[in-house]
Design a protein around this motif. Structure first.
Motif, PDB file in Angstrom:
ATOM      1  N   GLN A  46     -25.990  -5.039 -79.121  1.00 57.75           N
ATOM      2  CA  GLN A  46     -26.475  -3.912 -79.922  1.00 57.75           C
ATOM      3  C   GLN A  46     -27.171  -4.402 -81.184  1.00 57.75           C
ATOM      4  OE1 GLN A  46     -22.864  -1.633 -80.457  1.00 57.75           O
ATOM      5  NE2 GLN A  46     -23.282  -0.335 -78.670  1.00 57.75           N
ATOM      6  N   LYS A  76     -30.443  -6.960 -79.723  1.00 57.05           N
ATOM      7  CA  LYS A  76     -31.414  -6.377 -78.787  1.00 57.05           C
ATOM      8  C   LYS A  76     -32.270  -7.479 -78.147  1.00 57.05           C
ATOM      9  CE  LYS A  76     -31.687  -1.868 -81.035  1.00 57.05           C
ATOM     10  NZ  LYS A  76     -30.490  -2.085 -81.864  1.00 57.05           N
ATOM     11  N   THR A 133     -27.790  -2.534 -73.321  1.00 58.68           N
ATOM     12  CA  THR A 133     -29.163  -2.914 -73.692  1.00 58.68           C
ATOM     13  C   THR A 133     -30.080  -2.787 -72.478  1.00 58.68           C
ATOM     14  OG1 THR A 133     -30.544  -4.698 -74.592  1.00 58.68           O
ATOM     15  CG2 THR A 133     -28.545  -5.358 -73.396  1.00 58.68           C
TER      16      THR A 133
END
Length: 425
Positions: free
Chosen positions: A170, A173, A207
């Motif tokens: 998170q 990325k 993701t």
């Protein structure tokens, strides 16, 4: 049975070792039956793929020069994709090792300033070097090319740390998420297909825009399902390991989504040339195709050998991973030999059990790609062929050896006996 047969020859094993081998063999009957069932499933899968794609004798003919119109090359790519469960695949003898193939795959997916995150901890030594993590990393490693690298350590059980992975993904990325299926030179657990499927689904939820790259070395045909059936962008393997069946003389593959494989073909040759070029020496196509045909059988032998080795050395008092009854996702067996002397004796014993260069006396030495002295047993028909009976060990505490391969199960039994005899004498 083992004692009676082996005593026909002049190895002169300690009776206690022979009795232990027989006891272990008898105790694993149900486990061997389970491996046979996996073997049959995979063998039928490969045969069905070859028949459905129309394998013909002309596919064995090589090519020269640019290699245009090489039907055997095109057939094998399609065959491999079908067997691995991917949209596309590219298999080439020009890749010199699994590490080389992985580097090509990562270079395909990454651009300068992109972030690569390994969610299965520190990659093994040769991969760490191509990323740029070692002190003597080469100038053209990924980090030197402007790639940002991060890794998420495994948890205390040697498994992916999902909470930490979620936080890092998170936060970062990443462009590419790297997963290593096998254990390498570490005590981490190999990922089974079921565990890998859960991990891939988890990454996709956290993701969704990241590419997923899988190092699939040592994992092919160990289970009935292949990681290519999962939502993975690109995965890599080596033909001197499982899928080469002991016949392929070299080479590697990249398989996955069509777009990613197409880009990988440009990385292999040049943009605009791709997979349509590259000559194949006469005789290679048959070795690769027949090797893939034999792979379910030879991997079955290696898997039985790994389970036998685990139980045999566990009975002798050594720590092993995986244990004999654990589910397996690769053909590698870790054995903790406790001392430098035991480690070297073990690997020397595996070399002595080989059919090629069995007379050679091994010594640890520095090798390209490794940060510590390494001792390697490889009395193999194909140099470095680790589907054949072989062993590798970095000579560093806690002195663990990594045993793999065995084109025939009896050869692995013999290797265990010679290695154990070498330790106790």
């Amino acid at each position: 049975m083992i004692k009676q047969i082996i005593n026909n020859y002049n190895w002169n094993f300690d009776n206690t070792l022979l009795e232990n081998a027989q006891k272990v063999y008898d105790s694993l009957e149900k486990d061997f039956k389970r491996i046979d069932e996996i073997y049959y499933s995979n063998q039928f899968k490969v045969i069905s793929a070859m028949q459905s794609l129309g394998l013909s004798e002309h596919h064995f003919i090589g090519s020269t020069g640019y290699g245009y119109g090489d039907s055997g090359r095109e057939f094998f790519d399609e065959l491999l994709a079908k067997v691995l469960g991917t949209e596309s695949a590219i298999a080439r003898h020009q890749w010199v090792s699994g590490t080389h193939t992985i580097f090509s795959g990562l270079a395909t997916l990454l651009n300068p300033k992109d972030t690569l995150v390994s969610i299965t901890g520190r990659p093994y030594d040769t991969l760490a070097k191509i990323i740029g993590l070692s002190e003597d990393a080469p100038e053209n490693c990924l980090i030197s090319k402007g790639i940002n690298y991060k890794e998420v350590p495994l948890n205390n059980s040697g498994r992916p740390d999902l909470n930490n992975i979620e936080k890092q993904l998170q936060k970062l990325k990443p462009s590419v998420v790297f997963i290593q299926k096998s254990r390498g030179y570490s005590s981490r657990k190999t990922l089974t297909y079921y565990e890998l499927s859960k991990l891939v689904d988890f990454v996709r939820k956290v993701t969704p825009n990241s590419k997923i790259f899988l190092d699939n070395c040592y994992g092919e045909f160990v289970e009935t399902s292949e990681p290519g059936e999962l939502d993975i962008d690109l995965m890599a393997g080596s033909f001197i390991k499982n899928p080469g069946g002991g016949l392929a003389p070299c080479g590697g593959y990249l398989a996955g989504k069509r777009e990613s494989v197409e880009k990988a073909s440009f990385e292999l040759t040049a943009p605009g040339l791709g997979r349509d070029m590259g000559a194949t020496p006469e005789g290679y196509h048959r070795l690769f195709i027949q090797g893939l045909y034999l792979a379910p059988s030879t991997v079955c032998s290696a898997a039985k050998g790994a389970i036998f080795s685990s139980a045999f050395f566990q009975n002798l008092g050594y720590e092993v991973s995986p244990t004999p009854k654990e589910n397996r996702g690769d053909i590698i067996q870790e054995i903790n030999l406790n001392t430098k002397e035991n480690l070297i004796s073990f690997v020397k014993g595996i070399q002595k059990a080989g059919v090629v260069d069995s007379h050679i006396e091994l010594e640890p030495d520095q090798m390209p790609g490794y940060d510590h002295p390494v001792i390697m047993a490889a009395g193999t028909f194909v140099q470095g062929g680790s589907l054949e009976l072989s062993a590798d060990a970095p000579v560093r505490p806690p002195y663990k050896a990594y045993l793999q391969g065995g084109l025939t199960f009896p050869h692995v039994i013999l290797g265990n006996l010679i290695a154990a005899q070498k330790i106790i004498t």
